[in-house]
Design a protein around this motif. Structure first.
Motif, PDB file in Angstrom:
ATOM      1  N   LEU A  50       3.185  -1.603 -23.769  1.00  0.00           N
ATOM      2  CA  LEU A  50       2.940  -1.016 -25.088  1.00  0.00           C
ATOM      3  C   LEU A  50       4.186  -0.329 -25.634  1.00  0.00           C
ATOM      4  CD1 LEU A  50      -0.643   0.481 -24.578  1.00  0.00           C
ATOM      5  CD2 LEU A  50      -0.032  -1.615 -25.790  1.00  0.00           C
ATOM      6  N   ASN A  51       4.927   0.315 -24.744  1.00  0.00           N
ATOM      7  CA  ASN A  51       6.159   0.986 -25.173  1.00  0.00           C
ATOM      8  C   ASN A  51       7.187  -0.002 -25.696  1.00  0.00           C
ATOM      9  OD1 ASN A  51       5.945   3.821 -24.990  1.00  0.00           O
ATOM     10  ND2 ASN A  51       5.905   3.701 -22.763  1.00  0.00           N
ATOM     11  N   LYS A  52       7.275  -1.139 -25.031  1.00  0.00           N
ATOM     12  CA  LYS A  52       8.223  -2.162 -25.464  1.00  0.00           C
ATOM     13  C   LYS A  52       7.837  -2.725 -26.829  1.00  0.00           C
ATOM     14  CE  LYS A  52       9.710  -3.685 -20.879  1.00  0.00           C
ATOM     15  NZ  LYS A  52       9.513  -4.700 -19.819  1.00  0.00           N
ATOM     16  N   GLU A  53       6.537  -2.913 -27.031  1.00  0.00           N
ATOM     17  CA  GLU A  53       6.075  -3.547 -28.262  1.00  0.00           C
ATOM     18  C   GLU A  53       5.962  -2.581 -29.432  1.00  0.00           C
ATOM     19  OE1 GLU A  53       2.567  -6.672 -29.691  1.00  0.00           O
ATOM     20  OE2 GLU A  53       2.625  -5.972 -27.612  1.00  0.00           O
ATOM     21  N   PHE A  54       5.532  -1.342 -29.152  1.00  0.00           N
ATOM     22  CA  PHE A  54       5.220  -0.416 -30.242  1.00  0.00           C
ATOM     23  C   PHE A  54       5.979   0.911 -30.189  1.00  0.00           C
ATOM     24  CE2 PHE A  54       1.259  -2.836 -29.317  1.00  0.00           C
ATOM     25  CZ  PHE A  54       1.203  -3.565 -30.494  1.00  0.00           C
ATOM     26  N   ALA A  55       6.659   1.211 -29.081  1.00  0.00           N
ATOM     27  CA  ALA A  55       7.361   2.494 -28.906  1.00  0.00           C
ATOM     28  C   ALA A  55       6.425   3.668 -29.185  1.00  0.00           C
ATOM     29  CB  ALA A  55       8.586   2.556 -29.808  1.00  0.00           C
ATOM     30  N   THR A  56       5.214   3.579 -28.645  1.00  0.00           N
ATOM     31  CA  THR A  56       4.208   4.603 -28.891  1.00  0.00           C
ATOM     32  C   THR A  56       4.262   5.701 -27.833  1.00  0.00           C
ATOM     33  OG1 THR A  56       1.859   4.920 -29.367  1.00  0.00           O
ATOM     34  CG2 THR A  56       2.385   3.483 -27.533  1.00  0.00           C
ATOM     35  N   ASP A  57       3.762   6.889 -28.182  1.00  0.00           N
ATOM     36  CA  ASP A  57       3.678   7.995 -27.214  1.00  0.00           C
ATOM     37  C   ASP A  57       2.451   7.784 -26.340  1.00  0.00           C
ATOM     38  OD1 ASP A  57       5.907   9.226 -28.237  1.00  0.00           O
ATOM     39  OD2 ASP A  57       4.774  10.551 -29.575  1.00  0.00           O
ATOM     40  N   ILE A  58       2.661   7.828 -25.016  1.00  0.00           N
ATOM     41  CA  ILE A  58       1.561   7.570 -24.078  1.00  0.00           C
ATOM     42  C   ILE A  58       1.574   8.605 -22.967  1.00  0.00           C
ATOM     43  CG2 ILE A  58       0.553   5.918 -22.447  1.00  0.00           C
ATOM     44  CD1 ILE A  58       1.857   3.669 -24.022  1.00  0.00           C
ATOM     45  N   HIS A  59       0.389   9.116 -22.652  1.00  0.00           N
ATOM     46  CA  HIS A  59       0.214  10.023 -21.513  1.00  0.00           C
ATOM     47  C   HIS A  59      -0.779   9.354 -20.562  1.00  0.00           C
ATOM     48  CE1 HIS A  59       0.146  13.835 -19.345  1.00  0.00           C
ATOM     49  NE2 HIS A  59      -1.176  13.748 -19.299  1.00  0.00           N
ATOM     50  N   LEU A  60      -0.391   9.186 -19.307  1.00  0.00           N
ATOM     51  CA  LEU A  60      -1.234   8.479 -18.344  1.00  0.00           C
ATOM     52  C   LEU A  60      -1.967   9.441 -17.423  1.00  0.00           C
ATOM     53  CD1 LEU A  60       1.095   5.520 -17.247  1.00  0.00           C
ATOM     54  CD2 LEU A  60      -0.613   5.568 -19.068  1.00  0.00           C
ATOM     55  N   LEU A  61      -3.200   9.101 -17.093  1.00  0.00           N
ATOM     56  CA  LEU A  61      -3.997   9.878 -16.143  1.00  0.00           C
ATOM     57  C   LEU A  61      -4.620   8.938 -15.116  1.00  0.00           C
ATOM     58  CD1 LEU A  61      -6.053  12.294 -18.467  1.00  0.00           C
ATOM     59  CD2 LEU A  61      -4.162  12.937 -16.945  1.00  0.00           C
ATOM     60  N   GLN A  62      -4.313   9.150 -13.857  1.00  0.00           N
ATOM     61  CA  GLN A  62      -5.043   8.429 -12.811  1.00  0.00           C
ATOM     62  C   GLN A  62      -6.332   9.202 -12.578  1.00  0.00           C
ATOM     63  OE1 GLN A  62      -3.071   7.979  -8.998  1.00  0.00           O
ATOM     64  NE2 GLN A  62      -4.281   6.151  -8.533  1.00  0.00           N
ATOM     65  N   LEU A  63      -7.440   8.609 -12.966  1.00  0.00           N
ATOM     66  CA  LEU A  63      -8.690   9.361 -13.013  1.00  0.00           C
ATOM     67  C   LEU A  63      -9.879   8.486 -12.671  1.00  0.00           C
ATOM     68  CD1 LEU A  63     -10.105  12.063 -13.858  1.00  0.00           C
ATOM     69  CD2 LEU A  63     -10.239  11.116 -16.171  1.00  0.00           C
ATOM     70  N   ASP A  64     -10.730   8.987 -11.801  1.00  0.00           N
ATOM     71  CA  ASP A  64     -12.025   8.375 -11.526  1.00  0.00           C
ATOM     72  C   ASP A  64     -13.064   9.197 -12.266  1.00  0.00           C
ATOM     73  OD1 ASP A  64     -14.432   7.426 -10.532  1.00  0.00           O
ATOM     74  OD2 ASP A  64     -13.721   7.264  -8.461  1.00  0.00           O
ATOM     75  N   VAL A  65     -13.666   8.632 -13.302  1.00  0.00           N
ATOM     76  CA  VAL A  65     -14.574   9.407 -14.160  1.00  0.00           C
ATOM     77  C   VAL A  65     -15.814   9.886 -13.409  1.00  0.00           C
ATOM     78  CG1 VAL A  65     -13.782   8.234 -16.247  1.00  0.00           C
ATOM     79  CG2 VAL A  65     -15.807   7.359 -15.042  1.00  0.00           C
TER      80      VAL A  65
END
Length: 257
Positions: A50-65
């Motif tokens: 997504l960063n390559k295509e859109f240069a968007t701000d992204i925050h990742l969470l490894q999460l088991d809901v």
């Protein structure tokens, strides 16, 4: 059309399927993304793409809901720049098995109930109060045609999606008097990892589910989610049921040989 430019969109189950498709369409519209899933490597790969295509701000969470304490910790410890969530997409969900109820697996039941119902509730409970406080927000729950019509072997899965339907309706009623919107997007057959997960990794059996049929794609569902979110602020799309043309109900499917 309401712009989602710079809005913070929180997507669960974002590492594949409908979640990943939602991430892409919102990234393309300039939204900032919080992507949560259990599979960290898949999340990172998606973010890189997504960063390559859109240069968007992204925050990742490894999460088991399913983990209530982990959900609480993840939301309460978000960096301040990411704390004001505008849109919550409760997408994390799964089906396990097609056993008759009296032959069902307790483990499968627990996994479906804990993910599809309790996980959705945990995220909603921790994120919606902030929306109420800020006087803006939209909750989108990914339901299923299975929440409207049961089918043989679907017993508990159908029950969990019927719960999502009821929870969505109840949340909308509880938020009456606020500008916060609630939508349930309920697809029929979508070709994702859904059937592979249902059959515990049996790809051959999963493939037969879609044979002779042109099913929905994850992008089709993401497109509907995006449509609902971008309606004018006074418009609430309560519920959308979408199916491929080859499907008329949970059990009526046209298969071409």
């Amino acid at each position: 059309m309401l712009s989602v430019q710079d809005q913070i969109v929180f997507i669960t189950g974002a590492s594949s399927g409908i979640g990943a498709a939602c991430a892409k369409i919102f990234a393309g519209a300039g939204a900032k993304l919080i992507l949560a899933a259990r599979r960290w490597e898949r999340l990172q790969n998606l973010a890189d793409s997504l960063n390559k295509e859109f240069a968007t701000d992204i925050h990742l969470l490894q999460l088991d809901v399913r983990d209530a304490k982990a959900v609480e910790s993840a939301i309460s410890n978000l960096p301040s720049a990411w704390a004001n969530i505008d849109i919550l997409i409760n997408n994390a969900g799964l089906s396990r098995g097609l056993d008759k109820l009296h032959q069902g697996s307790f483990q499968d039941w627990e996994e479906m109930i804990d993910t599809n119902i309790k996980g959705l509730l945990y995220l909603t409970r921790h994120i919606v109060p902030g929306m109420v406080e800020r006087d803006r927000g939209h909750v989108v729950n990914i339901g299923s045609i299975a929440g409207h019509q049961t089918y043989p072997g679907g017993n508990v899965y159908c029950g969990t999606k019927a719960a999502v339907k009821a929870i969505s309706e109840g949340l909308k009623q509880d938020l009456l008097g606020t500008p916060i919107r609630v939508t349930s997007v309920d697809p029929g057959m979508v070709e994702t990892e859904f059937s592979e997960v249902r059959f515990h990794g049996d790809t051959q059996r999963a493939t037969t589910v879609y044979q002779g049929v042109t099913p929905l794609t994850a992008d089709d569902v993401a497109d509907v989610v995006f449509f609902c979110v971008t309606r004018p602020a006074h418009v609430n799309i309560n519920q959308v049921i979408l199916m491929p043309v080859d499907q008329a109900s949970t059990t009526l499917v046209n298969r071409r040989s």
